[in-house]
Design an enzyme around this catalytic site. Structure first.
Site, PDB file in Angstrom:
ATOM      1  N   THR A  37     106.372  57.608 -10.262  1.00 19.69           N
ATOM      2  CA  THR A  37     106.297  58.374 -11.512  1.00 19.69           C
ATOM      3  C   THR A  37     106.390  57.489 -12.750  1.00 19.69           C
ATOM      4  O   THR A  37     105.730  57.739 -13.753  1.00 19.69           O
ATOM      5  CB  THR A  37     107.451  59.405 -11.534  1.00 19.69           C
ATOM      6  OG1 THR A  37     107.215  60.338 -10.494  1.00 19.69           O
ATOM      7  CG2 THR A  37     107.550  60.131 -12.851  1.00 19.69           C
ATOM      8  N   ASP A  95     101.838  56.844  -5.087  1.00 18.53           N
ATOM      9  CA  ASP A  95     102.929  57.798  -5.092  1.00 18.53           C
ATOM     10  C   ASP A  95     103.716  57.445  -3.826  1.00 18.53           C
ATOM     11  O   ASP A  95     103.121  57.268  -2.760  1.00 18.53           O
ATOM     12  CB  ASP A  95     102.364  59.217  -5.000  1.00 18.53           C
ATOM     13  CG  ASP A  95     103.449  60.277  -5.088  1.00 18.53           C
ATOM     14  OD1 ASP A  95     103.376  61.100  -6.004  1.00 18.53           O
ATOM     15  OD2 ASP A  95     104.357  60.270  -4.222  1.00 18.53           O
ATOM     16  N   SER A  96     105.024  57.327  -3.901  1.00 18.04           N
ATOM     17  CA  SER A  96     105.758  56.780  -2.755  1.00 18.04           C
ATOM     18  C   SER A  96     105.690  57.688  -1.531  1.00 18.04           C
ATOM     19  O   SER A  96     106.017  57.257  -0.427  1.00 18.04           O
ATOM     20  CB  SER A  96     107.206  56.462  -3.123  1.00 18.04           C
ATOM     21  OG  SER A  96     107.971  57.632  -3.239  1.00 18.04           O
ATOM     22  N   SER A  97     105.273  58.926  -1.710  1.00 13.40           N
ATOM     23  CA  SER A  97     105.097  59.802  -0.543  1.00 13.40           C
ATOM     24  C   SER A  97     103.966  59.283   0.348  1.00 13.40           C
ATOM     25  O   SER A  97     103.871  59.645   1.516  1.00 13.40           O
ATOM     26  CB  SER A  97     104.762  61.221  -0.982  1.00 13.40           C
ATOM     27  OG  SER A  97     105.647  61.625  -1.970  1.00 13.40           O
ATOM     28  N   THR A 127     110.337  57.663  -6.546  1.00 10.00           N
ATOM     29  CA  THR A 127     111.691  58.021  -6.113  1.00 10.00           C
ATOM     30  C   THR A 127     111.716  58.703  -4.745  1.00 10.00           C
ATOM     31  O   THR A 127     112.735  58.660  -4.059  1.00 10.00           O
ATOM     32  CB  THR A 127     112.358  58.975  -7.138  1.00 10.00           C
ATOM     33  OG1 THR A 127     111.533  60.119  -7.295  1.00 10.00           O
ATOM     34  CG2 THR A 127     112.577  58.285  -8.455  1.00 10.00           C
ATOM     35  N   ASP A 128     110.590  59.340  -4.367  1.00  9.27           N
ATOM     36  CA  ASP A 128     110.639  60.175  -3.158  1.00  9.27           C
ATOM     37  C   ASP A 128     111.051  59.416  -1.902  1.00  9.27           C
ATOM     38  O   ASP A 128     111.833  59.912  -1.103  1.00  9.27           O
ATOM     39  CB  ASP A 128     109.283  60.855  -2.935  1.00  9.27           C
ATOM     40  CG  ASP A 128     109.030  61.946  -3.968  1.00  9.27           C
ATOM     41  OD1 ASP A 128     110.013  62.345  -4.629  1.00  9.27           O
ATOM     42  OD2 ASP A 128     107.879  62.387  -4.114  1.00  9.27           O
TER      43      ASP A 128
HETATM   44  N1  ASP Z   1     106.257  61.524  -6.157  1.00  8.43           N
HETATM   45  C1  ASP Z   1     106.787  60.452  -6.923  1.00  8.43           C
HETATM   46  C2  ASP Z   1     106.901  59.227  -6.024  1.00  8.43           C
HETATM   47  O1  ASP Z   1     107.760  59.180  -5.218  1.00  8.43           O
HETATM   48  C3  ASP Z   1     108.117  60.809  -7.472  1.00  8.43           C
HETATM   49  C4  ASP Z   1     108.755  59.760  -8.341  1.00  8.43           C
HETATM   50  O2  ASP Z   1     108.336  58.633  -8.465  1.00  8.43           O
HETATM   51  O3  ASP Z   1     109.764  60.075  -8.953  1.00  8.43           O
HETATM   52  O4  ASP Z   1     106.100  58.344  -6.142  1.00  8.43           O
END
Ligand code: ASP
Length: 601
Positions: A37, A95-97, A127-128
């Protein structure tokens, strides 16, 4: 090396920078920008990362760029230090997902590839799955002795109100000032140990916490680091052990889970499973079918690790429902997070260890991810009396001060117990939370001392608990060198079986020393362990020079028998024969002269 061990507070920290030259005031930090993000911009289908955007916006912020300095240099901090940073942007930004294990390996390899060029590393990440990446890196980066901080944000820098600027700046300041040789995760004023962290909030800005381990540092008006909990660097060279085995899975128990679901889940190729159980590690002990499925899998060699679904606390065999799992062959994950347990399993499987070793190491604290069993309930701790008297003399009043003193004394106590062969004391201290690899001021660990003093049971215990086998002291000495030097054969062999290696440069100096001391048995052992007796040290002095100078005839004879060169000269042009003559060792001189010319090189 043992600096963190003896530092009780960081009050002196700012003073450290006084008198540093401009060059010393610059710390180089590499920022690996993987996505997330923090660098996203709103598009028609929601937030997505945009190449080049993050670097542009960061450089435009005054806190990140001193206008009078080259690009990528911050203004001086309150401690007078500037940070020079470079941003390496990944392609594609993710996106870390969307991240998988190969992305973890790429990050680890990038850190390895740039290890000598930078003082510290930041990983910008979504963050994910950040807690998984931080845990995985903590295991893969073996012998890490630089700071690695993973961070990101909940609101992108592209938004007027965001948490990305603060998180990035704080993490950069931490990385640029503090030697915290661990993989950490920074978020919203807290520096957490990476393999203890979990994402707990999908929308709040204080999104991460580590329920079983207080933050390593807190950032407020001042930065306070809990040095007594920071892992000690080993002084060894970084190694990356890539995670390549992805046959692992997490299963969160729920009431009513059927045997067939469990059977399907535990089917090959699965080799390691993190079972998230209820409360203090409980599962239905009245479900014979359920327990049978687990037992069948563990008997097939699947490693199943019990962790709790709760954010705080550990699994314990307090209830019959928990004991039933242990009986089914399930390994205790203690107070590890499921993220840490999963990545640790994948790491150990990737190292190719057998199942028994993996089970044992899953219960062993490798990178601070696990609180040693027994450390919370301690009924007797004799070393405590000593710790208490020191605390009294130092007038420590709070429990925290006493704890800090205890931790500061652990390295000394561990080393002395290692040297004395006091296995009970070592056990008590390790169970009480002492670091197995705690090093004294000279970088000597309990393993060094136990190896030097021939304490086989202590060496075996330390190695089985996962002590670092190739740890070096401030003179470059390893436990294997100690064992060889003091002719403790069984210990040398045990160390070798656990991966101890004799580096050739160490072997040469040890051989020369042994030859000079006339320690034939140790010299033989070194040669048997692969050391080459024809090599010379920095001054070109070979073991034969030393033995000839000091008059050790048996050593000279042995070296001749090994084929060590006779006509070799040191940097002053002297041969072993010159040495023997100069020191009046006529018999040795004759012996050297008797070697046929053809065998002299
Ligand atoms: N979906 C985002 C990720 O993990 C969420 C984030 O970065 O806060 O890449």
């Amino acid at each position: 090396m043992s600096r963190q061990n003896i530092r009780l507070t960081v009050q002196e920290y700012p003073v450290q920078y006084q008198g540093e030259s401009m060059d010393e005031q610059l710390r180089n930090v590499l920022i690996l920008y993987t996505g997330g993000t923090i660098g996203m911009i709103k598009g028609p289908r929601g937030y997505r990362p945009v190449p080049g955007f993050l670097e542009r916006i960061v450089r435009s912020l005054p806190a990140f760029q001193d206008p009078d300095m080259p690009p990528g240099v911050t203004p001086p901090s309150r401690y007078g230090r500037r940070i020079r940073y470079e941003i390496k942007e990944y392609n594609p930004l993710l996106d870390s997902s969307n991240m998988g294990m190969d992305h973890w390996v790429r990050i680890a390899r990038d850190i390895e590839g740039h290890y000598d060029e930078y003082d510290a590393f930041l990983v910008l990440h979504g963050t994910d799955t950040m807690a998984y990446t931080a845990s995985a890196l903590s295991f893969m980066l073996e012998e890490l002795d630089k700071t690695v901080i993973v961070t990101g944000s909940q609101i992108p820098l592209s938004q007027v109100r965001n948490d990305g600027g603060d998180n990035l700046l704080d993490a950069l300041i931490l990385a640029g000032h503090y030697d915290i040789p661990e993989v950490c995760l920074y978020f919203r004023s807290k520096l957490l140990r990476g393999n203890r962290a979990q994402k707990l909030d999908a929308s709040g800005l204080d999104a991460f916490d580590s329920g079983n381990f207080a933050p390593l540092a807190k950032v407020g008006i001042d930065i306070s680091v809990r040095w007594e909990h920071v892992l000690s660097p080993t002084g060894e060279r970084l190694r990356v052990a890539p995670i390549t085995n992805s046959n692992v899975a997490t299963l969160r128990l729920f009431p009513g889970i059927t045997k067939s679901i469990l059977d399907n889940f535990l089917r090959p190729p699965v080799q390691g499973v993190v079972l998230e159980t209820y409360g203090a590690g409980n599962a239905p002990d009245q479900r014979v079918d359920f327990l049978r499925a687990l037992r069948e899998a563990t008997e097939r060699g699947v490693v199943i690790v019990n962790t709790t679904q709760c954010h705080r606390g550990a699994v314990a065999a307090d209830y019959a429902t928990g004991a039933a799992l242990a009986e089914a062959g399930v390994t205790s994950g203690g107070d590890m997070t499921p993220e840490a347990a999963l990545t640790k399993l994948a790491y150990l499987l990737s190292k190719g260890f057998d199942e028994a070793r993996i089970r044992q190491l899953m219960e062993t604290n490798l990178r601070g991810e696990l609180t040693s069993r027994g450390s919370s309930t301690r009924f007797s701790f004799r070393e405590k009396a000593f710790v208490n008297s020191v605390a009294k003399v130092l007038a420590a009043t709070t429990q925290q001060e006493k704890d800090e003193i205890e931790r500061a004394l652990y390295p000394v106590l561990m080393c002395s117990a290692g040297g004395l062969g006091d296995l009970d004391a070592i056990r008590r201290m390790v169970d009480g939370g002492a670091d197995l690899n705690a090093a004294d001021y000279d970088g000597r660990t309990a393993l060094h001392l136990a190896a030097a003093e021939g304490r086989l049971d202590v060496v075996a215990y330390l190695l089985n608990r996962g002590a670092r086998v190739n740890v070096i002291d401030r003179w470059g000495g390893t436990p294997l060198q100690d064992a060889i030097r003091h002719t403790h054969d069984a210990i040398a062999q045990l160390l070798t079986e656990h991966g101890a290696v004799l580096r050739s440069e160490d072997a040469v100096s040890t051989m020369c020393r042994m030859a000079g001391e006339g320690n034939l048995a140790a010299l033989r052992r070194l040669v048997d362990n692969g050391a080459d007796p024809s090599l010379g040290d920095y001054d070109g002095r070979t073991p034969l020079h030393l033995a000839a100078s000091e008059g050790h005839r048996d050593v000279v004879a042995y070296l001749i028998e090994c084929g060590a060169p006779i006509n070799v000269t040191d940097r002053w042009g002297g041969s072993p024969l010159d040495d023997a003559e100069r020191h009046g060792h006529a018999e040795i001189a004759d012996l050297l002269r008797s070697v046929p010319q053809a065998n002299r090189q």
